[in-house]
Scaffold this active site. Sequence first.
Site, PDB file in Angstrom:
ATOM      1  N   GLN A 172       0.840  -1.207   0.000  1.00  0.00           N
ATOM      2  CA  GLN A 172       0.000   0.000   0.000  1.00  0.00           C
ATOM      3  C   GLN A 172       0.868   1.248   0.000  1.00  0.00           C
ATOM      4  OE1 GLN A 172      -2.595   0.339   3.373  1.00  0.00           O
ATOM      5  NE2 GLN A 172      -1.140  -0.532   4.823  1.00  0.00           N
ATOM      6  N   HIS A 194      -2.829  -0.006  -3.806  1.00  0.00           N
ATOM      7  CA  HIS A 194      -3.829   0.496  -2.867  1.00  0.00           C
ATOM      8  C   HIS A 194      -4.230   1.919  -3.256  1.00  0.00           C
ATOM      9  CE1 HIS A 194      -5.585   2.179   0.869  1.00  0.00           C
ATOM     10  NE2 HIS A 194      -6.048   0.946   1.030  1.00  0.00           N
ATOM     11  N   ASP A 236      -8.019   0.913  -3.717  1.00  0.00           N
ATOM     12  CA  ASP A 236      -9.085   1.171  -2.743  1.00  0.00           C
ATOM     13  C   ASP A 236      -9.649   2.559  -3.012  1.00  0.00           C
ATOM     14  OD1 ASP A 236     -10.760   1.397  -0.573  1.00  0.00           O
ATOM     15  OD2 ASP A 236      -9.274   0.765   0.910  1.00  0.00           O
ATOM     16  N   GLU A 273     -11.399  -2.023  -4.506  1.00  0.00           N
ATOM     17  CA  GLU A 273     -11.849  -2.224  -3.129  1.00  0.00           C
ATOM     18  C   GLU A 273     -12.801  -1.100  -2.716  1.00  0.00           C
ATOM     19  OE1 GLU A 273      -9.924  -2.508   1.393  1.00  0.00           O
ATOM     20  OE2 GLU A 273      -8.656  -2.820  -0.378  1.00  0.00           O
ATOM     21  N   ASP A 307     -14.735  -4.335   1.737  1.00  0.00           N
ATOM     22  CA  ASP A 307     -14.015  -3.725   2.860  1.00  0.00           C
ATOM     23  C   ASP A 307     -15.021  -3.104   3.815  1.00  0.00           C
ATOM     24  OD1 ASP A 307     -12.269  -2.576   4.619  1.00  0.00           O
ATOM     25  OD2 ASP A 307     -11.535  -1.053   3.254  1.00  0.00           O
ATOM     26  N   GLN A 329     -11.798  -8.667   2.313  1.00  0.00           N
ATOM     27  CA  GLN A 329     -10.668  -8.370   3.179  1.00  0.00           C
ATOM     28  C   GLN A 329     -10.959  -8.910   4.577  1.00  0.00           C
ATOM     29  OE1 GLN A 329      -7.890  -4.953   5.236  1.00  0.00           O
ATOM     30  NE2 GLN A 329      -9.408  -4.281   3.768  1.00  0.00           N
ATOM     31  N   LYS A 331      -9.916  -8.284   7.951  1.00  0.00           N
ATOM     32  CA  LYS A 331      -9.194  -7.245   8.693  1.00  0.00           C
ATOM     33  C   LYS A 331      -8.811  -7.796  10.058  1.00  0.00           C
ATOM     34  CE  LYS A 331     -12.313  -4.141   7.504  1.00  0.00           C
ATOM     35  NZ  LYS A 331     -13.065  -2.900   7.267  1.00  0.00           N
TER      36      LYS A 331
END
Length: 425
Positions: A172, A194, A236, A273, A307, A329, A331
């Site tokens: 990222q 990302h 994302d 994302e 996400d 994802q 997390k």
Amino acid sequence: MEITGLHATPGYSGFFFDDQRAIKQGAAHDGFTYEGEPVTDGFDEIRQAGETLIVDIELADGTVVRGDCAAVQYSGAGGRDPLFQAAAYAPVIEGPVAAALEGRDATDFLDNAESLEQLEVDGDRLHTAIRYGVSQALLAAAAEAENTTKTDVMADALGTEPATEPVPVFGQSGDDRYNNTEKMFVKGVPVLPHALINSVEKIGENGEVLLEYVEWLVERSQELGPDGYEPRFHIDVYGMIGELFGAPYDRDEVVDYFAALEDAAAPYPIQIEGPMDVGDREDQIAAMVELREGLAEASVGVDIVADEWCNTFEDVQAFVDAGAADLVQVKTPDLGGIHRSGQAVRYCEGTDTRAYLGGTCNETETSARACAHVALATNAAQVLAKPGMGFDEGYMIVENEMRRTIARRERDEQRTETDEVTADD
């Protein structure tokens, strides 16, 4: 080997806690920080230093192993546990948690981790960060007691066959989406960048800025990447596509934009994302199903990553069961015990949803290494480079931990085979 003690030491994590609600309400940047007052309970500032609790577990032979409690950057948002304040929680670990775990057999990782998941203090479950950090230490304790890798302990607990090659690492970039991404190209990072596309300025009023950025990704990857480099682009957008286009998400205007993203990324695959954020889990799932169906009907090959509103193990189940995403994802801090992240990855097996073992920039090197073992044990589709937002450090930590572990497992297998041949002779 028995667990004989637990100790907790407050420390710093790899990034910061941010009050997401205040930022979404328009808090302006003041250099690296933000102007204005926080609005989420527990915050003293809109951006404040990330914290961890360093957990040491002592074993009967005097060995000490470690896990780190950590919480995501946007703590206290979207139904997550409140802001994690390390000093306030240290007595919980050295009190009720220690009392529950001392005297237990360190080799019983899954039983120990499950007992931690169920433990209540004053009628409440432990904060997810506590379950996350203490379970990392329990994993390390089992590996130490059994003289094996944390990958093998996790694989035994989950009933899996570990990966024999490193799981693809997802780098990222943070807001430095050009310089950091060029670093990734030079190192041949398999999934990137990302890009942190969280404003109209970064995506463009009609999405044109993001399209130009994707075209740049293709050009620079071919100029800087190693021979044979075939990256997967993962961006994302923090719900910004939904902000630009709105529902319904299967209409031509939306699908055409995703087709343009696919064309811009060619010849490489691209996944988006958080395409929208509609405010709750049920509606988020419905919106993503609608988008996936629209893309499939138009034969647009852009993958969608869940996400927002996909935080807990139960959330992962709901998104997978509904077929709402190509990837979910996981997390890791939000799931509590680290074995729960492994179980969430496994839940994707046999479905058309792949598991992205993610987490947060706001973790530590210890939690990142622990997650590398979960990734290997479950052969996840990809694993996040963490902690921090500088890329290089997190990538080094996660990639090297996987490579070292695979090499050790290969040496152990060779020794076993040699011992068996010697015994037969």
